[in-house]
Design a protein around this motif. Structure first.
Motif, PDB file in Angstrom:
ATOM      1  N   LYS B  68       0.802  -1.227   0.000  1.00 43.75           N
ATOM      2  CA  LYS B  68       0.000   0.000   0.000  1.00 43.75           C
ATOM      3  C   LYS B  68       0.834   1.277   0.000  1.00 43.75           C
ATOM      4  O   LYS B  68       0.551   2.216   0.750  1.00 43.75           O
ATOM      5  CB  LYS B  68      -0.933   0.013   1.207  1.00 43.75           C
ATOM      6  CG  LYS B  68      -1.821  -1.205   1.249  1.00 43.75           C
ATOM      7  CD  LYS B  68      -3.009  -0.951   2.129  1.00 43.75           C
ATOM      8  CE  LYS B  68      -3.862  -2.192   2.201  1.00 43.75           C
ATOM      9  NZ  LYS B  68      -4.283  -2.521   3.546  1.00 43.75           N
ATOM     10  N   VAL B  69       1.860   1.279  -0.781  1.00 44.68           N
ATOM     11  CA  VAL B  69       2.630   2.515  -0.929  1.00 44.68           C
ATOM     12  C   VAL B  69       1.861   3.428  -1.880  1.00 44.68           C
ATOM     13  O   VAL B  69       1.856   3.234  -3.094  1.00 44.68           O
ATOM     14  CB  VAL B  69       4.045   2.217  -1.486  1.00 44.68           C
ATOM     15  CG1 VAL B  69       4.817   3.509  -1.691  1.00 44.68           C
ATOM     16  CG2 VAL B  69       4.797   1.309  -0.534  1.00 44.68           C
ATOM     17  N   ARG B  70       1.197   4.400  -1.294  1.00 44.10           N
ATOM     18  CA  ARG B  70       0.274   5.233  -2.060  1.00 44.10           C
ATOM     19  C   ARG B  70       0.940   6.000  -3.198  1.00 44.10           C
ATOM     20  O   ARG B  70       0.348   6.209  -4.244  1.00 44.10           O
ATOM     21  CB  ARG B  70      -0.389   6.239  -1.124  1.00 44.10           C
ATOM     22  CG  ARG B  70      -1.178   5.571  -0.028  1.00 44.10           C
ATOM     23  CD  ARG B  70      -2.620   5.920  -0.186  1.00 44.10           C
ATOM     24  NE  ARG B  70      -3.408   4.716  -0.214  1.00 44.10           N
ATOM     25  CZ  ARG B  70      -4.723   4.722  -0.073  1.00 44.10           C
ATOM     26  NH1 ARG B  70      -5.373   5.858   0.087  1.00 44.10           N
ATOM     27  NH2 ARG B  70      -5.405   3.597  -0.129  1.00 44.10           N
ATOM     28  N   ARG B  71       2.160   6.409  -2.975  1.00 46.95           N
ATOM     29  CA  ARG B  71       2.793   7.264  -3.978  1.00 46.95           C
ATOM     30  C   ARG B  71       2.976   6.554  -5.312  1.00 46.95           C
ATOM     31  O   ARG B  71       3.149   7.195  -6.345  1.00 46.95           O
ATOM     32  CB  ARG B  71       4.158   7.718  -3.478  1.00 46.95           C
ATOM     33  CG  ARG B  71       4.066   8.625  -2.287  1.00 46.95           C
ATOM     34  CD  ARG B  71       5.421   8.824  -1.706  1.00 46.95           C
ATOM     35  NE  ARG B  71       6.082   9.972  -2.315  1.00 46.95           N
ATOM     36  CZ  ARG B  71       7.180  10.513  -1.800  1.00 46.95           C
ATOM     37  NH1 ARG B  71       7.706  10.007  -0.713  1.00 46.95           N
ATOM     38  NH2 ARG B  71       7.745  11.529  -2.383  1.00 46.95           N
ATOM     39  N   LEU B 239       6.596   8.355 -20.953  1.00 46.52           N
ATOM     40  CA  LEU B 239       5.342   7.975 -21.592  1.00 46.52           C
ATOM     41  C   LEU B 239       4.104   8.369 -20.802  1.00 46.52           C
ATOM     42  O   LEU B 239       2.978   8.160 -21.256  1.00 46.52           O
ATOM     43  CB  LEU B 239       5.313   6.459 -21.844  1.00 46.52           C
ATOM     44  CG  LEU B 239       6.368   5.954 -22.830  1.00 46.52           C
ATOM     45  CD1 LEU B 239       6.262   4.452 -22.996  1.00 46.52           C
ATOM     46  CD2 LEU B 239       6.206   6.639 -24.181  1.00 46.52           C
ATOM     47  N   TRP B 240       4.295   8.888 -19.624  1.00 46.15           N
ATOM     48  CA  TRP B 240       3.120   9.222 -18.838  1.00 46.15           C
ATOM     49  C   TRP B 240       2.399  10.401 -19.474  1.00 46.15           C
ATOM     50  O   TRP B 240       3.015  11.410 -19.798  1.00 46.15           O
ATOM     51  CB  TRP B 240       3.507   9.552 -17.399  1.00 46.15           C
ATOM     52  CG  TRP B 240       2.334   9.485 -16.482  1.00 46.15           C
ATOM     53  CD1 TRP B 240       1.616  10.540 -15.998  1.00 46.15           C
ATOM     54  CD2 TRP B 240       1.707   8.306 -15.987  1.00 46.15           C
ATOM     55  NE1 TRP B 240       0.580  10.085 -15.223  1.00 46.15           N
ATOM     56  CE2 TRP B 240       0.613   8.715 -15.201  1.00 46.15           C
ATOM     57  CE3 TRP B 240       1.958   6.935 -16.150  1.00 46.15           C
ATOM     58  CZ2 TRP B 240      -0.226   7.808 -14.563  1.00 46.15           C
ATOM     59  CZ3 TRP B 240       1.128   6.045 -15.510  1.00 46.15           C
ATOM     60  CH2 TRP B 240       0.049   6.468 -14.723  1.00 46.15           C
ATOM     61  N   ARG B 248       5.683  14.808 -11.547  1.00 46.10           N
ATOM     62  CA  ARG B 248       7.035  15.285 -11.289  1.00 46.10           C
ATOM     63  C   ARG B 248       7.576  14.703  -9.973  1.00 46.10           C
ATOM     64  O   ARG B 248       8.697  14.202  -9.899  1.00 46.10           O
ATOM     65  CB  ARG B 248       6.983  16.808 -11.181  1.00 46.10           C
ATOM     66  CG  ARG B 248       8.057  17.531 -11.946  1.00 46.10           C
ATOM     67  CD  ARG B 248       7.754  19.012 -11.928  1.00 46.10           C
ATOM     68  NE  ARG B 248       6.966  19.384 -13.099  1.00 46.10           N
ATOM     69  CZ  ARG B 248       7.512  19.608 -14.279  1.00 46.10           C
ATOM     70  NH1 ARG B 248       8.804  19.502 -14.446  1.00 46.10           N
ATOM     71  NH2 ARG B 248       6.761  19.923 -15.317  1.00 46.10           N
ATOM     72  N   GLU B 249       6.739  14.773  -8.958  1.00 47.67           N
ATOM     73  CA  GLU B 249       7.159  14.258  -7.646  1.00 47.67           C
ATOM     74  C   GLU B 249       7.397  12.752  -7.695  1.00 47.67           C
ATOM     75  O   GLU B 249       8.340  12.233  -7.093  1.00 47.67           O
ATOM     76  CB  GLU B 249       6.097  14.579  -6.590  1.00 47.67           C
ATOM     77  CG  GLU B 249       6.248  15.977  -6.044  1.00 47.67           C
ATOM     78  CD  GLU B 249       5.087  16.365  -5.156  1.00 47.67           C
ATOM     79  OE1 GLU B 249       4.296  15.469  -4.791  1.00 47.67           O
ATOM     80  OE2 GLU B 249       4.961  17.556  -4.849  1.00 47.67           O
ATOM     81  N   ARG B 323      13.091  14.557 -17.039  1.00 49.74           N
ATOM     82  CA  ARG B 323      13.754  14.025 -18.218  1.00 49.74           C
ATOM     83  C   ARG B 323      15.126  13.464 -17.887  1.00 49.74           C
ATOM     84  O   ARG B 323      15.495  12.372 -18.335  1.00 49.74           O
ATOM     85  CB  ARG B 323      13.906  15.112 -19.276  1.00 49.74           C
ATOM     86  CG  ARG B 323      12.843  15.011 -20.290  1.00 49.74           C
ATOM     87  CD  ARG B 323      12.747  16.206 -21.181  1.00 49.74           C
ATOM     88  NE  ARG B 323      11.357  16.316 -21.620  1.00 49.74           N
ATOM     89  CZ  ARG B 323      10.812  15.491 -22.487  1.00 49.74           C
ATOM     90  NH1 ARG B 323      11.523  14.524 -23.037  1.00 49.74           N
ATOM     91  NH2 ARG B 323       9.549  15.610 -22.820  1.00 49.74           N
ATOM     92  N   VAL B 324      15.867  14.211 -17.083  1.00 49.27           N
ATOM     93  CA  VAL B 324      17.206  13.740 -16.713  1.00 49.27           C
ATOM     94  C   VAL B 324      17.099  12.434 -15.929  1.00 49.27           C
ATOM     95  O   VAL B 324      17.831  11.472 -16.184  1.00 49.27           O
ATOM     96  CB  VAL B 324      17.953  14.812 -15.886  1.00 49.27           C
ATOM     97  CG1 VAL B 324      19.342  14.319 -15.526  1.00 49.27           C
ATOM     98  CG2 VAL B 324      18.033  16.106 -16.661  1.00 49.27           C
ATOM     99  N   ILE B 325      16.154  12.416 -15.008  1.00 50.55           N
ATOM    100  CA  ILE B 325      15.968  11.186 -14.228  1.00 50.55           C
ATOM    101  C   ILE B 325      15.576  10.037 -15.153  1.00 50.55           C
ATOM    102  O   ILE B 325      16.067   8.907 -15.016  1.00 50.55           O
ATOM    103  CB  ILE B 325      14.899  11.405 -13.133  1.00 50.55           C
ATOM    104  CG1 ILE B 325      15.427  12.432 -12.119  1.00 50.55           C
ATOM    105  CG2 ILE B 325      14.561  10.085 -12.431  1.00 50.55           C
ATOM    106  CD1 ILE B 325      14.437  12.795 -11.031  1.00 50.55           C
ATOM    107  N   GLY B 326      14.732  10.359 -16.121  1.00 53.96           N
ATOM    108  CA  GLY B 326      14.322   9.345 -17.092  1.00 53.96           C
ATOM    109  C   GLY B 326      15.504   8.811 -17.881  1.00 53.96           C
ATOM    110  O   GLY B 326      15.662   7.602 -18.067  1.00 53.96           O
TER     111      GLY B 326
END
Ligand code: SF4
Ligand code: SF4
Lengths: 325, 412
Positions: B68-71, B239-240, B248-249, B323-326
């Protein structure tokens, strides 16, 4: 030479005595070559389509009768002696015998006649080998020795290649031979990775005629190549051919293409009362074969010697191939 | 324009890969570069790579359904779907790898309880069925909702909804959630078992000193989490459909997870290599040195260390942009194939007995292995197929739809 007559049974067994054997070398080679040919011929004549997998053959009842009895001779070749022992072992039931091999590395001359004999007997395609002869060099000039170690399958009593198989295509028969069921094997090659002796090879489907023919003699070369390649081999007492490419030859190949393969101590020859091919072709008389359960047998005696070792003894695989050093 | 480029790219890889697969069906293993002495090659490595991605993506979805990790709620369905697709890719790759494809079902009809490989096959069969079940319960509510409100993929969802137009009642949604929790709870140990089991498949082989280490199953599991997590981060980053603040978060959060996992993986790798290498004696030394400094050193240093660790870690520590994280995650996910190759191949490249390498000469009895073009083609073909399946699902199933009810959708 080994005479073909009812076994007298009581003569003392012939020891493999180095000095004696050297003295009688010439006589022996002559007799053995001739004896070997005769024995092989008789065996061949008896060859039937016997299935020698785990459950098949070759007990005293359903297997062929031992071909004949051979009386001992004063200076007989070890081949003759082993042939006699083989008959004796075949008279027992399958689970009463335990096939084993002893290879005398001091006698091995590194000629690879066993490798080649095996390739011919089992019609091994390129890249598949059951008994390569490892050659290593020890020391530096002028003190150099070349060492030869023929490496068949060890037919481990505790074979690590067997439990890994996901489909039970490989196993140990009651006489100790580790077999591969070509009709069951899916070709995952897990067993190949699991063998500490790398005794298993994969049949990629290669053919000796692949890319062999060229020039004006090309057609002839191809034709003679096929004459060798097309007839079946008789591993495990079945007839295996390598049909030329069909449309889906890559998807559902004709076994043993696409299977793991390895030495089976010539189980199909044993079932017919013949020694393994490598034993028959060994020029140096360095390879001995017989029943380790028979205390009188040559292999039992030799394997008990102080100079008998096994490869990677510490792995606990309990090989049934011994080396004399 | 961008679409056209992507389509052209896909068609290219599909053609190149398709040819490889057809060749595989016609000529078998003839064109492959592995040998009897290096019997497993690119296909086995790719297989464990894909299956790791699947296990990783699945465990991410379980964070929602079980823990149940909501995030992570909004990406749970997509993760499940990625787990299905990568599993299909893995199974296809390993099917192409076996010598007799037509006999694969022998694993079911001739069960061998001592074989790690048999266990692996049974476990991922169970896992596959479980994934399908979870997909059903996770998507049901959205399929019905999507079928009524039209939009892209309308025909597919209408078909799946089988004429149902009434939205699922709260009771039904709750029941589905319960089913999801149960399946997920079974799924977590199952995923750990089958992927750890793949590691054990190698680890249990006493003949291969490099493999024969209790850390292997653990490495496979962390590998699954790293690569699967990174793949999902990449997918969500690019793709989201709704690029809002939550998204973003979420990306930043996922980026943290990937960073942590990469570092954990580095720690375990350090253990894996430093222990046998430290004093320079022992049977693994030669093989590991060969991997680190032999002719294929770049697989480890360039593809793994540089592209899979240093650059992504730098990017993940330094930047916050989705984008960088992606991109960083894409690097981690893609370069993980190098790790998988280095788990399989180095254990195989030295002779078990001295002299074997020269005893009988043949291309198939060689200790050097470089994947052939054909082997890559087959892998590319499988990847093209996987991409297509993913695209179809992405377009036609309500994978990114947020229904706003229950833990399967977003409940804010
Ligand atoms: S030598 Fe290898 S193939 Fe032969 S029985 Fe032992 S482990 Fe199996
Ligand atoms: S290659 Fe054949 S015999 Fe060997 S483990 Fe696989 S299925 Fe069994």
């Amino acid at each position: 030479m080994g005479e073909l007559q009812p076994e007298g049974a009581t003569e003392p067994t012939q020891e493999v005595d180095e000095s004696a054997s050297r003295r009688d070398f010439i006589a022996k080679v002559g007799s053995a070559v001739f004896g070997g040919v005769v024995l092989a011929g008789i065996g061949l004549a008896q060859r039937g389509a016997t299935d020698v997998l785990a459950t098949g053959v070759a007990s005293a009842t359903d297997g062929p009768a031992p071909p004949f009895h051979i009386a001992t001779q004063a200076s007989e070749d070890v081949l003759i002696k082993m042939q006699r022992e083989l008959s004796r072992a075949l008279a027992k039931t399958m689970d009463q015998r335990r096939w084993g091999m002893v290879i005398d590395t001091r006698k091995c001359i590194g000629c690879s006649a066993c490798t080649v004999g095996c390739v011919m007997e089992n019609k091994l395609p390129p890249g598949v080998v059951y008994r390569p002869v490892l050659q290593t060099e020890v020391g530096t000039y002028p003190d150099v020795t070349r060492k030869f170690i023929p490496r068949p399958c060890m037919h481990c009593d505790n074979p690590p290649c067997v439990p890994v198989c996901p489909v039970g295509a490989t196993g140990k028969r009651s006489d100790g031979i580790v077999y591969i069921d070509y009709d069951r094997c899916i070709g995952c090659r897990y067993c190949i990775t699991a063998c500490p002796y790398q005794a298993r090879t994969f049949d990629f489907g290669g053919k000796w005629t692949d890319g062999a023919a060229g020039g004006s003699d090309g057609a002839l070369a191809l034709e003679s190549g096929r004459e060798y390649q097309d007839p079946p081999n008789f591993e495990y007492g079945e007839s295996w051919t390598r049909p030329r490419d069909g449309v889906l030859a890559g998807t559902a190949p004709h076994s043993p293409i696409g299977n793991a393969r390895k030495c089976h101590f010539c189980a199909h020859r044993l079932a017919e009362g013949m020694l393994p091919m490598c034993v028959s072709t060994c020029v140096g008389r360095a390879t001995f074969f017989g029943d380790l359960n028979d205390p009188e047998s040559l292999v039992s005696e030799l394997a008990a010697g102080a100079n008998a070792t096994r490869l990677k003894e510490d792995m606990g695989t309990e090989p049934k191939v011994y080396y004399l050093a | 324009m961008k679409r056209a480029i992507l389509w052209t790219l896909w068609i290219c890889i599909a053609v190149v890969g398709g040819i490889g697969i057809v060749e595989r069906l016609i000529s078998g293993h003839d064109l492959a570069g592995y040998t009897s002495y290096v019997p497993w090659g690119l296909w086995v490595a790719t297989y464990i790579y894909f299956i790791g991605l699947s296990a990783g993506a699945f465990l991410l979805s379980s964070m929602v359904y079980v823990f149940k990790v909501r995030r992570l709620e909004r990406i749970a369905k997509l993760s499940l779907f990625v787990a299905v697709i990568t599993l299909v890719m893995a199974l296809l790759t390993i099917l192409f790898d076996i010598g007799h494809m037509e006999r694969f079902f022998f694993v079911y009809i001739h069960p061998q309880f001592h074989s790690m490989m048999a266990w692996m096959v049974w476990l991922y069969t169970a896992y596959f069925l479980l994934l399908l079940g979870e997909m059903y319960f996770a998507l049901r509510r959205d399929v019905v909702a999507a079928a009524t409100d039209g939009g892209s993929g309308h025909r597919v969802v209408s078909f799946l909804a089988r004429g149902r137009t009434k939205p699922l009642s709260t009771a039904e949604v709750e029941r589905d959630d319960r089913a999801l929790r149960v399946l997920g709870t079974i799924g977590v140990p199952l995923a750990i078992a089958f992927h750890g089991g793949v590691g054990a498949l190698f680890g249990t082989v006493a003949a291969r000193v490099v493999w024969h280490s209790p850390i292997y199953p653990i490495l496979f599991l962390t590998g699954a989490l790293v690569s699967g997590g990174a793949l999902m981060t990449f997918v969500v980053a690019f793709l989201w459909p709704r690029r809002d603040r939550d998204w973003r978060e979420l990306i930043v959060y996922l980026g943290r997870i990937v960073l942590g996992l990469v570092l954990l993986d580095v720690l375990l790798e350090w253990a894996e290599y430093s222990i046998p290498l430290w004093y320079g004696v022992g049977s693994e030394v030669e093989q590991l040195k060969n991997m680190l400094f032999g002719s294929y050193w770049y697989v480890f240093w360039i593809f793994h260390v540089a592209m899979g660790v240093i650059i992504p870690v730098y990017l993940l520590v330094r930047y916050r942009g989705p984008r960088v994280i992606g991109v960083a995650s894409a690097l981690v996910a893609a370069s993980y194939l190098a790790v998988r190759l280095n788990l399989v191949i180095p254990g195989l490249v030295t002779p078990e007995l001295k002299g074997l390498e020269t005893a009988y000469l043949s291309d198939r009895l060689s200790y050097t292995y470089l994947p052939t073009l054909f082997e890559w083609q087959v892998v590319i073909g499988v990847a093209a197929l996987g991409t297509a399946l993913f695209y179809l699902g992405y377009r036609h199933l309500p994978l990114v739809r947020e229904s706003g009810t229950g833990i399967g959708g977003i409940a804010s």
